[in-house]
Write a protein that holds these residues in place. Sequence first.
Motif, PDB file in Angstrom:
ATOM      1  N   ILE A   7       8.541 -12.146   2.464  1.00 33.29           N
ATOM      2  CA  ILE A   7       8.567 -10.822   1.851  1.00 33.29           C
ATOM      3  C   ILE A   7       7.423 -10.002   2.438  1.00 33.29           C
ATOM      4  N   LYS A   8       7.582  -8.676   2.387  1.00 33.61           N
ATOM      5  CA  LYS A   8       6.567  -7.773   2.911  1.00 33.61           C
ATOM      6  C   LYS A   8       5.854  -7.088   1.750  1.00 33.61           C
ATOM      7  N   VAL A   9       4.522  -7.032   1.845  1.00 34.77           N
ATOM      8  CA  VAL A   9       3.714  -6.358   0.830  1.00 34.77           C
ATOM      9  C   VAL A   9       2.848  -5.319   1.532  1.00 34.77           C
ATOM     10  N   PRO A  10       2.927  -4.051   1.132  1.00 31.35           N
ATOM     11  CA  PRO A  10       2.082  -3.028   1.762  1.00 31.35           C
ATOM     12  C   PRO A  10       0.601  -3.390   1.644  1.00 31.35           C
ATOM     13  N   ALA A  11      -0.132  -3.250   2.738  1.00 32.15           N
ATOM     14  CA  ALA A  11      -1.542  -3.625   2.746  1.00 32.15           C
ATOM     15  C   ALA A  11      -2.274  -2.909   3.867  1.00 32.15           C
ATOM     16  N   THR A  12      -3.586  -2.848   3.722  1.00 34.51           N
ATOM     17  CA  THR A  12      -4.451  -2.283   4.759  1.00 34.51           C
ATOM     18  C   THR A  12      -5.587  -3.252   5.007  1.00 34.51           C
ATOM     19  N   TYR A  13      -5.830  -3.540   6.278  1.00 38.63           N
ATOM     20  CA  TYR A  13      -6.933  -4.432   6.659  1.00 38.63           C
ATOM     21  C   TYR A  13      -8.116  -3.545   7.031  1.00 38.63           C
ATOM     22  N   MET A  14      -9.223  -3.680   6.312  1.00 37.21           N
ATOM     23  CA  MET A  14     -10.358  -2.780   6.492  1.00 37.21           C
ATOM     24  C   MET A  14     -11.665  -3.528   6.675  1.00 37.21           C
ATOM     25  N   PHE A  23      -6.768  -4.877   1.681  1.00 27.22           N
ATOM     26  CA  PHE A  23      -6.745  -3.940   0.563  1.00 27.22           C
ATOM     27  C   PHE A  23      -5.307  -3.683   0.117  1.00 27.22           C
ATOM     28  N   PHE A  24      -5.133  -3.634  -1.210  1.00 24.74           N
ATOM     29  CA  PHE A  24      -3.827  -3.377  -1.793  1.00 24.74           C
ATOM     30  C   PHE A  24      -3.915  -2.249  -2.815  1.00 24.74           C
ATOM     31  N   ASN A  25      -2.840  -1.477  -2.888  1.00 24.42           N
ATOM     32  CA  ASN A  25      -2.652  -0.531  -3.980  1.00 24.42           C
ATOM     33  C   ASN A  25      -1.951  -1.314  -5.091  1.00 24.42           C
ATOM     34  N   ARG A 383     -14.030   1.280   8.073  1.00 24.67           N
ATOM     35  CA  ARG A 383     -13.014   1.686   9.045  1.00 24.67           C
ATOM     36  C   ARG A 383     -11.721   0.929   8.792  1.00 24.67           C
ATOM     37  N   VAL A 384     -10.602   1.618   8.899  1.00 24.35           N
ATOM     38  CA  VAL A 384      -9.299   0.950   8.861  1.00 24.35           C
ATOM     39  C   VAL A 384      -9.098   0.213  10.176  1.00 24.35           C
ATOM     40  N   LEU A 385      -8.765  -1.079  10.094  1.00 22.85           N
ATOM     41  CA  LEU A 385      -8.508  -1.877  11.290  1.00 22.85           C
ATOM     42  C   LEU A 385      -7.010  -1.982  11.571  1.00 22.85           C
ATOM     43  N   MET A 386      -6.219  -2.058  10.497  1.00 21.21           N
ATOM     44  CA  MET A 386      -4.776  -2.182  10.651  1.00 21.21           C
ATOM     45  C   MET A 386      -4.127  -1.831   9.323  1.00 21.21           C
ATOM     46  N   GLU A 387      -2.963  -1.221   9.369  1.00 26.40           N
ATOM     47  CA  GLU A 387      -2.260  -0.919   8.126  1.00 26.40           C
ATOM     48  C   GLU A 387      -0.768  -1.117   8.309  1.00 26.40           C
ATOM     49  N   GLY A 388      -0.109  -1.423   7.215  1.00 30.43           N
ATOM     50  CA  GLY A 388       1.324  -1.681   7.252  1.00 30.43           C
ATOM     51  C   GLY A 388       1.720  -2.632   6.147  1.00 30.43           C
TER      52      GLY A 388
END
Length: 397
Positions: A7-14, A23-25, A383-388
């Motif tokens: 499954i995919k979960v929205p996330a940002t690697y910071m 990071f998660f909303n 800094r944002v390193l990756m998002e998706g």
Amino acid sequence: MSQVPQIKVPATYMRGGTSKGVFFNLAELPASCQVPGEARDKLLMRVIGSPDPYAKQIDGMGGATSSTSKTVILAKSTRPDHDVDYLFGQVAIDKAFVDWSGNCGNLSAAVGPFAISNGLIDPARVPSDGICTVRIWQANIGKTIIAHVPMTAGAVQETGDFELDGVTFPAAEVQLEFIDPADEGEGEGGGSMFPTGNLVDDLEVPGVGTLKATMINAGIPTIFVNAEAIGYTGTELQEAINGDSKALTMFETIRAYGALRMGLIKNVDEAAKRQHTPKVAFVAPAQTYTASSGKTVEAADIDLCVRALSMGKLHHAMMGTAAVAIGTAAAIPGTLVNLAAGGGERNAVRFGHPSGTLRVGAEAQQASGEWTVTKAIMSRSARVLMEGWVRVPGDTF
């Protein structure tokens, strides 16, 4: 053999300060993970790649160090005068648990930028250019953090010329104010910046001896001892300690008995399930040394030397929350930190750590024999390193 899709979960690697995390909303997590509990913990552990008996976290986003085995969950705040609720989970590397007992001061620098970029802040409060003030509720410890995030052309500014020792490249400066940082203790130790009632205690540690110790609840519960008392100079780098199993056992014993004395646990065995807090640090007067980058840190440029352990290993730089504890203790005459810095009253210190130096300020005052600290201030970058999306097997939780 049945196949379970991911499954995919929205996330940002910071990156935040000298740490990295996923990071998660909160609103974008799977429904069962939007509330505290087993499902949430299992999701975060699988995302990071824990528990891993190889201690490498190859099958996850973690980097196999305390600085990179981190998760953050953010949500619009329902508290008055706050913008965002910030929950931090320190994921154990080789054990199956997530420690929710404390904050991450370094990742605190990334909370404001994430909140702005992900629509968690009232647009009316976000300037197109200038500084956006983000009022953060740190849910783990029940404290307020104010982040001053630079904005350019309607977007968070991430690049800049602010240099932070322990981070390779310069970035934009994010100033953090930790409001009323003292007293995040629990149990018998709660309700006081100094849970034992003393600025310095004699801490009995079986197999080690009786050590002078300053035990403080500020930023994060921290146990400070003198470097000389445990056979160190205060200028050590990671390799001097992290490859020494005897030394690591000694530090864990100090941590366990300090936690007991601070009222954070009821017996020393509980320390193994509370890896994130308290921290152990050792201090020494200012000395010239060579940092891990190879640059020379001059004694004349710092007030004292500090080394701290996180999740059982010497940290490569300094935890942000421990920096708050250092600044707070340095501002109070008579603590081991204050004495290592030369004693007397001070509202800021620059200390040397394995990667270089860091300045932290604190405003302390004494009334009716009790010390209080209104805030501690320091600068980091993020800094944002990756998002998706991050992916995990569908039967993870």
